[in-house]
Scaffold this active site. Sequence first.
Site, PDB file in Angstrom:
ATOM      1  N   GLU A 167       4.056  12.334  10.511  1.00 10.08           N
ATOM      2  CA  GLU A 167       5.084  13.365  10.299  1.00 10.08           C
ATOM      3  C   GLU A 167       4.884  14.641  11.115  1.00 10.08           C
ATOM      4  O   GLU A 167       4.611  15.717  10.560  1.00 10.08           O
ATOM      5  CB  GLU A 167       5.185  13.716   8.811  1.00 10.08           C
ATOM      6  N   GLU A 355       5.958   5.235   4.438  1.00 17.02           N
ATOM      7  CA  GLU A 355       5.772   5.983   3.189  1.00 17.02           C
ATOM      8  C   GLU A 355       7.108   6.132   2.498  1.00 17.02           C
ATOM      9  O   GLU A 355       8.121   6.397   3.143  1.00 17.02           O
ATOM     10  CB  GLU A 355       5.270   7.423   3.433  1.00 17.02           C
TER      11      GLU A 355
END
Length: 444
Positions: A167, A355
């Site tokens: 991320e 995720e």
Amino acid sequence: MLKRNQFGKDFKWGVTISAFQNEGWANADGKGASIWDTFTNNTSNINNGDEIGNAANFYKQYEQDILLAKQIGLDVFRFSISWSRILPNGTGSINNEGIDYYNRIIDCCLSHQLTPYITLYHWDLPQALEDQGGWTNRQIVHWFLDYTQICIQHFGDRVKHWVVMNEPMTFTGLGYFTGYHAPQKKGILNFLKAAHHAVLCMAQGGRLIRNTIANAQIGVALSCSHVKPVDRKSKNVRAAKRMEALLNRFFIEPLLGMGYPIDVMPALKLINLIFKKGDDQLMSFDFDFIGLQYYFRVVARHSIYPPILFADEVPPVKRNVKLNTMNLDVYPKGLKKVLKFYTAYKKIKSFIISESGVCYPDYLVNGHVYDARRLKYHQMILKQIKKSRKQGIPVNGYFIWTLVDNFEWKEGFEPRFGIVHVDFKSQQRTIKLSGEWFRKFLHS
Ligand code: BGC
């Protein structure tokens, strides 16, 4: 009804954890400080003044946690490496105890037939590098590649699956633009530098792994959201396009060789100031898979702040929607829309949902945790994946966030995401209803 075999026999079922959120033992066995150690040392930075202590104690309890993953029936264990456990100063001399620790984790995974996926960077930059500018210093590309090389050299004989970065939008946006996360830097220039250097590290890191590890599977893990405008007014529709460019396009497009999304945010041309000759070539890489990490929906509207974006989010608390502990809009159906959005990038070979998860308060009652809402969330996510696969979208894995409750960055211990409950005083684990469901489902 959901059945494992509806996803095909090559579909990967996994779990993701991260070093800083799980390991604890920040000063043990020669580890150097990371920016998150510095940040959490000042407990006023953390919600409720939570002290991180030994987080979820993964440094000591890794065998138990890996065994739990195995018992639940998972086949992938994705974890990150703490850069400063291996290189206490970020660069220079290696801490062999750090290397040994990750070797033990890898060997433990393999002994339980779990495939290890290594995330090289999940936000815990060595403090020594931050002291030299961190992600805003172009030197980070060299530091990162040296660190990557060391990981390849020590772990590459057994680890074939590599997630170069986790991320980038979250750590550059919150860490270098709003100052909400460590290292609390602010401003558009800090953000653009950090972001551009992160792109170079992802692409160059990917190339280094490909050139050194035969048959490696290389990816990055990108956050993504389902973005929609608050209404059909054209200024809000345009604002939502910019928000979407920031949240969903900003990193994938340069990595695919398309450059930054200046079509909807012309002011992004500022990033050219940071470019060096040859960056255009260095920025892209053909990853084997793209990890997408999906948590929430964003409803956007026009706003005079922040600069370049000129859009903000209508706070979910004002929208009468389902909220999680972090007041985010819980909208699992958005995943299918996001997958459809990314499918337009024809160069992406394959997706993994690396995720997804949800935090709710959990209560341990007579040895049981009845987390029905979390279970429902994961089931809804699985349905979106199933439907997407039926439409031919190559989404080939689902990694649950997360195995055990852990330390949720600035939000501290309150948001619980695990399918296994942790009593942070005793570090005792209890499989929640959601974990039990996965166990049955994965064994079916
Ligand atoms: C991050 C995790 C985080 C999770 C839940 C993801 O953005 O990769 O570290 O705990 O979201 O907020």
